[in-house]
Write a protein that holds these residues in place. Structure first.
Motif, PDB file in Angstrom:
ATOM      1  N   TYR A   1       1.102   1.337   7.080  1.00 20.80           N
ATOM      2  CA  TYR A   1       1.779   2.470   6.450  1.00 20.80           C
ATOM      3  C   TYR A   1       1.149   2.808   5.108  1.00 20.80           C
ATOM      4  O   TYR A   1       0.918   3.972   4.795  1.00 20.80           O
ATOM      5  N   ASN A   2       0.834   1.791   4.313  1.00 25.33           N
ATOM      6  CA  ASN A   2       0.383   2.068   2.948  1.00 25.33           C
ATOM      7  C   ASN A   2      -1.133   1.947   2.764  1.00 25.33           C
ATOM      8  O   ASN A   2      -1.649   2.243   1.691  1.00 25.33           O
ATOM      9  N   TYR A   3      -1.816   1.524   3.802  1.00 28.90           N
ATOM     10  CA  TYR A   3      -3.289   1.568   3.808  1.00 28.90           C
ATOM     11  C   TYR A   3      -3.713   2.237   5.112  1.00 28.90           C
ATOM     12  O   TYR A   3      -4.098   1.564   6.076  1.00 28.90           O
TER      13      TYR A   3
ATOM     14  N   LEU B   1       0.912   1.876  -4.014  1.00 34.60           N
ATOM     15  CA  LEU B   1       1.634   2.350  -2.837  1.00 34.60           C
ATOM     16  C   LEU B   1       1.133   3.738  -2.464  1.00 34.60           C
ATOM     17  O   LEU B   1       1.138   4.647  -3.283  1.00 34.60           O
ATOM     18  N   ILE B   2       0.672   3.876  -1.238  1.00 35.06           N
ATOM     19  CA  ILE B   2       0.145   5.154  -0.771  1.00 35.06           C
ATOM     20  C   ILE B   2       1.102   5.723   0.263  1.00 35.06           C
ATOM     21  O   ILE B   2       1.360   5.089   1.290  1.00 35.06           O
ATOM     22  N   ALA B   3       1.640   6.900   0.003  1.00 28.82           N
ATOM     23  CA  ALA B   3       2.498   7.535   1.000  1.00 28.82           C
ATOM     24  C   ALA B   3       1.639   7.950   2.187  1.00 28.82           C
ATOM     25  O   ALA B   3       0.589   8.554   2.014  1.00 28.82           O
ATOM     26  N   ASN B   4       2.078   7.616   3.363  1.00 32.80           N
ATOM     27  CA  ASN B   4       1.281   7.880   4.559  1.00 32.80           C
ATOM     28  C   ASN B   4       2.115   8.625   5.583  1.00 32.80           C
ATOM     29  O   ASN B   4       3.038   8.051   6.148  1.00 32.80           O
TER      30      ASN B   4
ATOM     31  N   THR C   1       7.245  -2.061  -2.334  1.00 30.16           N
ATOM     32  CA  THR C   1       5.883  -2.408  -1.911  1.00 30.16           C
ATOM     33  C   THR C   1       5.920  -3.337  -0.708  1.00 30.16           C
ATOM     34  O   THR C   1       5.148  -3.170   0.249  1.00 30.16           O
TER      35      THR C   1
ATOM     36  N   ALA D   1       6.753  -1.432   2.360  1.00 29.53           N
ATOM     37  CA  ALA D   1       5.587  -0.673   2.818  1.00 29.53           C
ATOM     38  C   ALA D   1       4.576  -1.580   3.516  1.00 29.53           C
ATOM     39  O   ALA D   1       3.985  -1.207   4.536  1.00 29.53           O
ATOM     40  N   ASP D   2       4.413  -2.790   2.945  1.00 25.99           N
ATOM     41  CA  ASP D   2       3.475  -3.751   3.558  1.00 25.99           C
ATOM     42  C   ASP D   2       3.920  -4.183   4.955  1.00 25.99           C
ATOM     43  O   ASP D   2       3.089  -4.641   5.755  1.00 25.99           O
TER      44      ASP D   2
ATOM     45  N   ALA E   1       9.764   1.273   5.598  1.00 24.67           N
ATOM     46  CA  ALA E   1       9.354   2.302   4.642  1.00 24.67           C
ATOM     47  C   ALA E   1       9.395   3.696   5.251  1.00 24.67           C
ATOM     48  O   ALA E   1       9.342   4.689   4.520  1.00 24.67           O
TER      49      ALA E   1
END
Length: 458
Positions: A332-334, A2-5, A448, A451-452, A415
């Motif tokens: 959001y996460n990529y 999970l990448i915070a964006n 997750t 976020a996806d 998210a």
């Protein structure tokens, strides 16, 4: 993982096209007083008009003022073309081209000046013709500053080169005077630059990412009109023609799917929040023209967001359909990936240089009831729809099933409430979600999964 964006630095913008009917060669500048100033070629070729508004869309209904009319005899008496407005050292300047009453094709560049804070109400002084070493057909003057030097760029015929117009560049000693020997930085040689006429014209400069980009228009002013791009390093000598490279193909062309023809003579401005670059241009809504295209009055001003590729180069995309401008859906996460269609399957992908594959209009939902649908930009009438829970881009067949499958409830991002999530209309609890870089509608319960199913509109 999970990448915070954080929210994108260049959030989406929403405008409605076309912006202004029967206005070609549009030039829009956002000034420090909070107004956008607009000028363009009127189809009668007899005057210079101007509007201002506090928003780009507001220009569509803003009052239009005639700030100058052609002379009744002699110079500046015919073919009043392509005005541009620039604010330089506390004064407003208009650059435009004009012919003579006794020779309407003796086109040359001229400059007007006003000291008024509001150029719509100011008194304009004629600074006269810009003196160029070659006294030949010349037009489309624009100006920009790079590394502390102000430059003039323009289009001009050189009989020693051949017919048509080339692009030239020279430093300026004041806003109406060039200095030194001009550099010829582009000659029309590619097939797309020489349809109908040999044309490089309408230069427009935008500086980003360590480079100087000069868009220009090519070929005849019918449906063959298109935009090419010159690029120079910001650290190079702009007066050295070798510093400039030209795209081998046009970057902006007619598009039959979107019913946009002959896009060109662009300028650049910025969105109201200053965070997005906006492409300003003209085109027509039909391909075929009776007679000389210059006698057809229906070039109209349009605006759409200019995007940037991962390598720092501008991506013009395609002239979008009339109506609301599209968005890109950024994961959001990529954060380097966008929703796009590939062979009509919806997926998540980085570096989508075929920009229109990743642009969707958010329109009133086909199913109604407060829903939205996501319409493809390069395939108008095609929508994101689910089929066996997979997301595809397909043409609407008008059925109730299709309308329901292609409709979603737009929700605050699961998210990040500043983003958006899209819940299926006919499968409650299932959201537009990426998994293994493909798009589905799936239930969402974990962090997750949320976020996806979250996207920024960009």
């Amino acid at each position: 993982m999970l990448i915070a964006n954080p929210a994108p630095a260049s959030p989406g913008v929403l405008y409605t096209n076309s912006l202004i009917a029967q206005r070609a060669d549009p030039h829009i500048v956002k000034h420090t007083d909070g107004y956008y100033y607009f000028t363009a070629t009127a189809p009668e070729y007899d005057r210079i008009v101007m509007r201002r508004a506090t928003s780009l869309q507001g220009l569509a209904t803003a009052a239009e003022t005639v700030i100058w009319r052609k002379h009744s005899s002699g110079e500046m008496g015919a073919h009043i073309w392509a005005p541009e407005i620039h604010y330089i050292d506390g004064r407003w300047y208009i650059y435009f081209a004009a012919g003579r009453t006794d020779d309407v094709w003796a086109i040359r560049p001229y400059v007007l000046e006003t000291t008024s804070a509001n150029p719509l109400t100011g008194t304009w002084t004629e600074r006269g013709r810009i003196a160029l070493p070659l006294n030949t057909f010349s037009l489309d003057a624009t100006t920009f500053v790079h590394n502390g030097t102000r430059y003039l760029a323009w289009a001009q015929n050189d009989p020693a080169v051949g017919s048509g117009t080339n692009l030239y560049l020279a430093p300026m000693s004041n806003p109406w005077t060039i200095s030194g020997t001009p550099a010829r930085i582009s000659v029309p040689t590619y097939s797309w630059e020489t349809i109908g006429h040999r044309v490089n014209e309408g230069p427009a400069v935008i500086q980003r990412n360590g480079r100087v980009f000069m868009a220009f228009s090519a070929s005849a002013t019918d449906a063959n009109y298109c935009v090419g791009l010159l690029t120079a390093s910001a650290s190079s000598n702009l007066m050295n023609p070798a510093s400039w490279s030209k795209t081998s193909t046009p970057v902006f062309t007619s598009n039959a799917n979107t019913s946009q023809y002959g896009p060109g003579h662009n300028s650049f401005t910025v969105s109201e929040d200053g965070q997005s670059d906006i492409l300003v241009y003209h085109d027509r809504s039909y391909r075929d023209i009776s007679g000389d295209p210059l006698n057809d009055p229906n070039r109209r001003t349009r605006i759409q967001k200019l995007y940037w590729n991962a390598d720092g180069t501008p991506n013009f995309g395609i002239p979008v359909p009339d109506g609301a401008t599209p968005y890109r859906l950024k994961s959001y996460n990529y954060p380097d990936r966008f929703v796009r269609h590939w062979e009509f399957r919806a997926r998540l992908e980085a570096n989508v240089t075929n920009l229109a594959d990743s642009q969707f209009r958010i329109v009133t939902g086909l199913a109604g009831s407060g829903t939205v649908s996501l319409e493809s930009t390069n395939y108008p009438g095609y929508y994101l729809r689910h089929k066996n829970y997979e997301m595809w881009v397909e043409r609407s067949d008008g059925s109730t099933l299709f309308r329901n499958d292609a409709s979603f409830y737009r929700r605050a991002g699961l998210a990040d409430s500043a983003a958006a999530s899209f819940e299926s209309y006919n499968f409650a609890g299932r959201y537009l979600r990426h998994a293994n870089n493909l798009l589905y509608i799936q239930p969402v319960s974990t962090a997750t999964e949320r976020a996806d199913a979250t996207y920024y509109l960009e």
